[in-house]
Design an enzyme around this catalytic site. Structure first.
Site, PDB file in Angstrom:
ATOM      1  CG  ASP A  29       9.709   1.865 -11.685  1.00 54.63           C
ATOM      2  OD1 ASP A  29      10.248   1.050 -12.447  1.00 54.63           O
ATOM      3  OD2 ASP A  29      10.224   2.228 -10.601  1.00 54.63           O
TER       4      ASP A  29
ATOM      5  CD  GLU B 151      -9.602 -15.815  12.724  1.00 52.06           C
ATOM      6  OE1 GLU B 151      -9.767 -14.630  13.014  1.00 52.06           O
ATOM      7  OE2 GLU B 151      -8.678 -16.514  13.221  1.00 52.06           O
TER       8      GLU B 151
END
Ligand code: GLA
Length: 725
Positions: free
Chosen positions: A531, A611
């Protein structure tokens, strides 16, 4: 710009593209006359009409005039008990037990600069102006100061209210909203951002029906379930068109956002602290300040509203004094969980450093006797069994690899199995005579108490003195229950929830002040406290515990309606994903995480050569275009909740000369060989080179689109880097 028309007692707030207006009427009631697209100075009160409405009562001073009623007039800060039956903004309990509020205008002030709110988060900085309107409930002898901050450049208007007891008796505040917005139409859609743990902030849109519709939280935090950001919009509004209002509350505790479609096809939006178990006593001369709310009105749909909010949040809410790029991090959580020792952590760090990763974050489990989530919280000293060289030893070795060192903490919590709890059982929230409720096997410390915060602060200070720490992940892993504070008398227990939040803010402010070089990331089981309040103290927040790239498309999309990408922690994790077991390509996980604050959360020491090559490439790519993600304008190119073959978005530099376009396909669909992706936000007059190859005119890319290559297989991804020639 703030204009006061003295002769008509009209207050008009102009931003670049919007106008907001209020008028004091003949009875001193502050009416709301207009909020929408910019209008040159005019008295918009001609929109307000009065008529005799059955069952809408008339105030005493109106004599027997039946056409004047608070129930039918658009209010700026709504009251109760005096004739307005719609959602109240203020509810006072006087010493005689009455529940009313009747506010009349007494004066105003225009101040240069934007107001600040003591102990509360608020938009700040240059470019703001302040209007304060003074209202008074004469009988209760309570003054209400309505604060308006105007940031013209962002079309942003902020609001807060301060309620002052000027009488000789104590009064109770049962409700004190931050924002009240009355609009003279009922045909609006209400959009809220809802979900749950591991699936936060999914947009829900519905036409307002008669009566009150609300979202909120009584969990003590803003919650995974509903976000303190909502929108009202034209039924025809969409991403790029239509009128919409965005309203955010800068608050991290119980909140309520309620929209009421009234009997006369009017709409009232009220946002503020949730009235559940809220009762604040104001002794004579005491005051209460509400959290701040902020509103943006866009005439061109949600996209523009978001870009305005993003800019305002980045430039006027976040207080990040570390300029430049945030370090690419690796977090130990999903790599090791609680099962680690120094050697294992160093293996992870050694694997990360050569890939270009710059910050190593040691997550949960480094302290006290914590070996699982059942104990140890509150004992903020290093576990020497796991880390014999202490935090200093580990941090030195990590620094030696060329990486910064960061640490996870959960300051608001205590485990029963901890020294802290044995010494101070009354520091945990619990109600005398009742058994208490555990959440993730832990209890919540009563952060409304200064001595509790002081203890935690001192303990963490000691931790920070032991190692070179440049980053903290401030976690909070349960909702509040058993809310009762041993430090408050019975009649003040209705203040405990709010005082808890103020306590969290106070402690965060101390860290901000004393450790300006430390970047704090907020977290609450992922995005349970995402928030505007937290963002003032923690300029980034871990967006969700769900790191699955496909679910993250939705979570990050929903989050982006209010919050900018630079606030969203986003990491590449291993597959099958921990949350939902989905397998997605590593390249796609990188593309999704790169549209937030980028990092990794997997055991890189086990990555294959192939990877590692992909990861090093991702890190390099992010470093080359991080500024687009962190400072650019964000364009949602599609809706991942719609039945669409792809999800796409773009970050465009403010000068429109560069852009990063990202796209992820769905699953089990045949490739779309003839698909053209229409871009947004480019300069139609410029030509853009795409990924260093062909170049295309901006208008063509936006109107006709960019022809996508064939993307075969599930959840494929693509990134286009556009540079103007
Ligand atoms: C929460 C956080 C995770 C991790 C764990 C540690 O769930 O959201 O990222 O830090 O706590 O216990």
């Amino acid at each position: 710009m703030i204009v006061h028309d003295k002769s008509k007692n009209i207050f008009t707030l102009h931003t670049n593209a919007t106008t907001y207006q209020m008028k004091v009427d003949d009875y001193g009631v502050l009416l709301h006359t207009y909020y929408g697209g910019r209008i040159a100075d005019a008295d918009l009160s001609y929109l307000i009409r009065s008529a005799d409405r059955g069952f809408s009562p008339n105030p005493g001073e109106a004599g027997h005039c039946r056409t004047y009623s608070l129930d039918t007039l658009p209010q700026e800060y709504s009251t109760c008990g005096a004739g307005d039956f719609r959602l109240p903004s203020l509810e006072l309990e006087a010493s005689d037990g009455s529940h009313m509020a009747d506010l009349r205008y007494t004066g105003y002030e225009i101040r240069t600069g934007k107001y600040a709110l003591e102990g509360l988060p608020a938009f700040h900085g240059e470019g703001g102006e302040t209007l304060v309107i003074f209202l008074k409930d004469a009988a209760a002898r309570v003054e209400v100061e309505l604060y308006y901050g105007v940031f013209a450049a962002y079309d942003l208007i902020t609001r807060a209210a301060r309620i002052v007891n000027q009488g000789e008796e104590t009064v109770g505040l049962c409700r004190a909203a931050s924002l009240c917005l009355d609009l003279p139409r009922g045909d609006l859609d209400f959009v809220t951002f809802d979900g749950r743990h591991v699936m936060e902030r999914c947009p829900t849109r519905a036409a307002l029906r008669p009566g009150v519709q609300s979202v909120g939280s009584v969990r003590g935090t803003s919650s995974h379930q509903h976000n303190p950001f909502v929108m009202l919009c034209d039924p025809s509004a969409g991403e790029d068109q239509g009128l919409c209002y965005g309203a955010m509350l800068l608050y991290s505790g119980n909140f309520e956002a309620a929209a009421e479609r009234g009997q006369f096809e009017d709409t009232r939006l009220v946002m503020g602290i949730n009235p559940y178990h809220f009762h604040f006593r104001l002794a004579p001369e005491e005051s209460f300040t509400t959290p701040e709310a902020a509103m943006v009105c866009s005439l061109n749909g949600f996209g523009q509203m978001s870009r305005l909010l993003h800019r305002a949040i980045r430039e006027r809410l976040l207080r990040d004094n570390r300029p430049g790029r945030k370090p690419v991090l690796v977090n130990s959580w999903e790599a090791t969980y609680f099962d680690f020792d120094a050697e294992k952590l160093l293996r992870l760090a050694r694997a990360a450093a050569p890939l270009g990763i710059e910050l190593f974050v040691l997550d949960d489990g480094w302290f006290g006797t914590r070996s699982d989530d059942k104990g140890g919280l509150g004992d903020w000293w290093v576990n020497r069994e796991k880390l014999p060289g202490g935090l200093g030893g580990l941090a030195d070795q990590i620094n030696g690899l060329g990486m910064q060192f960061g640490l996870w903490i959960e300051p608001e919590m205590v485990s029963e199995d901890s020294r802290l709890y044995h010494e101070h059982p009354d520091w945990a929230l619990s109600v005398p005579g009742r058994s208490y409720t555990r959440g993730r096997s832990q209890l919540v410390l009563d952060f409304s108490r200064k001595e509790v915060r002081d203890h935690i602060y001192d303990a963490l200070r000691e931790v920070l003195s032991q190692a070179n720490i440049t980053y903290l992940k401030w976690d909070m892993n349960r909702s509040l229950t058993d809310v009762w504070s041993a430090a408050l008398p019975a009649e003040r227990q209705g203040e405990a929830y709010h005082r808890y939040v103020l306590g969290v803010y106070e402690l965060l402010e101390r860290f901000h002040r004393d450790y300006p070089h430390i970047l704090i990331e907020g977290c609450s089981g992922g995005g349970g406290r995402f928030d505007g309040g937290m963002l003032y103290y923690t300029p980034q927040i871990w967006c969700s515990d769900n790191t699955d790239a496909v679910d993250r498309l939705r979570i990050q999309y929903g989050t982006s309606f209010c919050y900018p990408p630079c606030t969203m922690g986003a990491h590449v994790s291993a597959v099958p994903n921990e949350t939902n077991r989905r397998v997605t390509p590593l390249e796609t996980r990188g593309v999704v995480a790169m549209s937030g604050v980028f990092g990794y959360e997997m055991d890189l020491s086990r990555a294959t050569k192939e990877e590692r090559k992909v990861i090093a490439g991702q890190v390099e790519r992010y470093k080359a275009c991080w500024d687009l993600v962190a400072e650019g304008d964000y364009y949602r190119l599609s809706d991942p909740f719609a039945d669409s073959p792809y999800t796409a978005w773009a970050h465009v530099s403010p000068d429109k000369r560069r852009a990063l376009v990202s796209l992820v396909t769905g699953s089990t669909r045949a490739a779309l060989p003839f698909f053209a992706l229409r871009l947004k936000g480019l300069d139609p007059a410029l030509r853009y080179r795409v990924n260093g190859g062909e170049s295309y005119p901006g208008d063509a890319l936006m109107q006709a689109g960019y022809p996508l290559p064939v993307l075969q297989g599930d959840y494929q991804s693509l990134q286009l880097y556009l540079e103007a020639e």
